[in-house]
Design a protein around this motif. Structure first.
Motif, PDB file in Angstrom:
ATOM      1  N   LYS A  76       0.799  -1.227   0.000  1.00  0.00           N
ATOM      2  CA  LYS A  76       0.000   0.000   0.000  1.00  0.00           C
ATOM      3  C   LYS A  76       0.833   1.279   0.000  1.00  0.00           C
ATOM      4  CE  LYS A  76      -3.957  -2.146   2.353  1.00  0.00           C
ATOM      5  NZ  LYS A  76      -4.864  -2.084   3.523  1.00  0.00           N
ATOM      6  N   HIS A  77       2.131   1.168   0.285  1.00  0.00           N
ATOM      7  CA  HIS A  77       2.957   2.370   0.344  1.00  0.00           C
ATOM      8  C   HIS A  77       3.022   3.006  -1.051  1.00  0.00           C
ATOM      9  CE1 HIS A  77       6.271   5.089   1.043  1.00  0.00           C
ATOM     10  NE2 HIS A  77       6.239   4.792   2.345  1.00  0.00           N
ATOM     11  N   PRO A  78       2.738   4.312  -1.159  1.00  0.00           N
ATOM     12  CA  PRO A  78       2.703   4.969  -2.478  1.00  0.00           C
ATOM     13  C   PRO A  78       3.980   4.789  -3.292  1.00  0.00           C
ATOM     14  CG  PRO A  78       1.783   6.415  -0.810  1.00  0.00           C
ATOM     15  CD  PRO A  78       2.353   5.243  -0.078  1.00  0.00           C
ATOM     16  N   ALA A  79       5.135   4.834  -2.625  1.00  0.00           N
ATOM     17  CA  ALA A  79       6.395   4.687  -3.351  1.00  0.00           C
ATOM     18  C   ALA A  79       6.555   3.293  -3.933  1.00  0.00           C
ATOM     19  CB  ALA A  79       7.567   5.003  -2.426  1.00  0.00           C
ATOM     20  N   CYS A  80       5.912   2.311  -3.302  1.00  0.00           N
ATOM     21  CA  CYS A  80       6.001   0.928  -3.777  1.00  0.00           C
ATOM     22  C   CYS A  80       4.946   0.628  -4.838  1.00  0.00           C
ATOM     23  CB  CYS A  80       5.843  -0.043  -2.612  1.00  0.00           C
ATOM     24  SG  CYS A  80       7.126   0.115  -1.350  1.00  0.00           S
ATOM     25  N   VAL A  81       3.780   1.177  -4.660  1.00  0.00           N
ATOM     26  CA  VAL A  81       2.689   0.948  -5.615  1.00  0.00           C
ATOM     27  C   VAL A  81       3.097   1.398  -7.010  1.00  0.00           C
ATOM     28  CG1 VAL A  81       0.338   1.645  -6.246  1.00  0.00           C
ATOM     29  CG2 VAL A  81       0.889   1.082  -3.867  1.00  0.00           C
ATOM     30  N   ALA A  82       3.928   2.428  -7.073  1.00  0.00           N
ATOM     31  CA  ALA A  82       4.347   2.976  -8.377  1.00  0.00           C
ATOM     32  C   ALA A  82       5.369   2.109  -9.093  1.00  0.00           C
ATOM     33  CB  ALA A  82       4.919   4.377  -8.166  1.00  0.00           C
TER      34      ALA A  82
END
Length: 475
Positions: free
Chosen positions: A373-379
């Motif tokens: 769920k972390h935004p930096a990982c989702v990307a």
């Protein structure tokens, strides 16, 4: 225990043998015999079930049997174990789907007899992994081998090179390789979400240990003890070796590092290109008995710059040792999770920290968050295929399908050999009890020619490839 007799070859002889192996020479029980790429083609099973033999039927192998009961288009045609009682338990477990599987006490007899065999799964003590795998590959059989791939560095390279030459499908038993969390974490680290990684910390609660009871020297009824010893020097039965405790003895296993290292280093090794450390430093506790691995250890692997990756250190802790409390507190592990989970890892970069394979905290953030769920990982885009089955079932199914020409394996010997080599270099440093400097290109410990004996085995005759067998393959 009787000391392990190491070879007396000079470093020059050793480097010559290594060069021969790389050039396409195959290992025999007494050295090397010339051969071009193995002439036996890999067995194919298109249009029928994959015929598999299980060599080793207890411990981890019982999970193997349960998984194979669930895999389609595979037939377990033979089971082998040197201990008839353990073999009987394996046969009983396999019987609902494979009631006609034949039984063997000796893997050599199995490989000679089973003419329609396609593949083998090797779940034996570490000292027999390479010996059996090389013999199986020489017959064109696909190989699944439990971790670590071998007991010595040289054997891991031999297995990798022979697999390349023979074209068989291979897989090392690191079941995390089949999981989505592992593959996703590798993608995230490789994408640079953590920035430049300078340190990795990995710890296990496993330790080399002995039972409190004295050793007995009467083998279980009907056990093929000499076959269990295999390539190792002959000695009387010892209940401190069989079952399982062989893992803690230098002649037969690779200690806690061999037990857990290929599992716990899997993420860092794949994501950070850790194939060639330059130095390995060891701080070890006293072994509980002569020939046993140390009771505890801290191993520091130091890696030079690797392309765009800067120099870094991987620290391994075993036998109750952990990273410094100050480091764990600075990372906020105990504050958020309440305790330090056993058998885990920290990957620390200049932009953030990964705890285990599922929790990430970037610079300036107060708490770890899940990587899903972390935004930096989702990307971060997906670069690895995913398995529908996770863990051991997915790992075995992936290998079976690759043997049948569908897909590839994620932990084939090409990558598994390098990872095993890295892990085993830690065991070499632990045996010596001091820092070593490593030259991967020449497979040598710099400045210590005598230490080369720790990098390769001495094989007792009759348990792996022989000159006569190789001549038959080339005929």
């Amino acid at each position: 225990m009787k000391p392990f007799q190491q070879p007396t070859n000079s470093r020059r002889d050793f480097l010559k043998l290594s060069a021969l192996a790389a050039a396409g020479f195959a290992l025999t029980s007494s050295g090397f015999a010339a051969t071009t790429a193995p002439s036996v083609r890999p067995r194919r099973s298109e249009g029928r079930s994959l015929n598999v033999a299980l060599i080793g039927t207890s411990g981890r192998a019982q999970n193997t049997i349960r998984d194979f009961l669930q895999i389609e288009n595979v037939s377990v045609v033979a089971l082998c174990d040197v201990d008839p009682a353990r073999l009987a338990r394996g046969v009983e477990l396999a019987s609902p789907k494979f009631p006609d599987a034949r039984r063997y006490l000796d893997y050599r007899k199995l490989l000679e007899t089973e003419k329609e065999l396609d593949a083998v799964v090797i779940t034996t003590p570490d000292h027999m992994h390479a010996a059996i795998a090389l013999l199986a590959m020489s017959r064109g059989l696909h190989v699944f081998c439990e971790k670590p791939l071998s007991r010595t560095v040289a054997e891991a390279r031999w297995m990798r090179d022979y697999a390349r030459q023979s074209g068989v499908v291979t897989q090392m038993g690191t079941q995390s390789s089949a999981t989505t969390p592992l593959r996703r974490a590798v993608e995230i680290v490789q994408a640079g979400v953590l920035g430049q990684v300078r340190e990795v910390h990995i710890w296990t609660d496993r330790s080399a240990r002995l039972p409190k009871t004295p050793a007995t020297h009467e083998a279980p009824a009907g056990m093929e003890w000499d076959t269990w010893l295999g390539v190792a020097p002959s000695q009387q039965f010892n209940s401190h070796l069989h079952p399982f405790r062989w893992r803690w003895w230098q002649d037969f296993g690779a200690g806690p590092l061999g037990d857990m290292g290929c599992h716990l280093t899997n993420l860092a090794y794949r994501a950070l290109d850790l194939s060639a450390p330059s130095e390995i430093d060891a701080s070890v506790g006293d072994p509980l008995a002569t020939g046993l691995f140390p009771a505890s250890a801290k191993i520091d692997y130091r890696f030079p710059a690797r392309g765009k990756l800067g120099p870094m250190t991987l620290s391994w802790y075993e036998g109750g040792r952990l990273p410094d409390t100050a480091l764990l507190d600075a990372c906020g592990i105990v504050k958020q999770f309440g305790s330090v989970v056993q058998n885990n890892k920290l990957i620390i970069g200049d932009k953030g920290i990964l705890y285990g394979e599922q929790y990430i905290k970037l610079t300036g953030e107060e708490r770890f968050n899940g990587i899903t769920k972390h935004p930096a990982c989702v990307a971060v885009p997906q670069t690895f295929a995913r398995n529908s089955d996770q863990g051991t079932l997915g790992h075995y199914r992936e290998w079976v399908e690759a043997c049948q020409g569908r897909g590839t394996t994620f932990a084939g010997f090409d990558i598994a050999a390098g990872q095993t080599e890295m892990v085993l270099l830690g065991t070499v440093a632990a045996k010596l009890g001091r820092k070593i400097r490593w030259d991967a290109a020449t497979m040598s410990i710099l400045g210590e020619p005598a230490a080369a004996a720790l990098l390769r085995p001495t094989y007792r005759e009759g348990f792996t490839l022989s000159a006569s067998e190789l001549s038959k393959l080339s005929a």
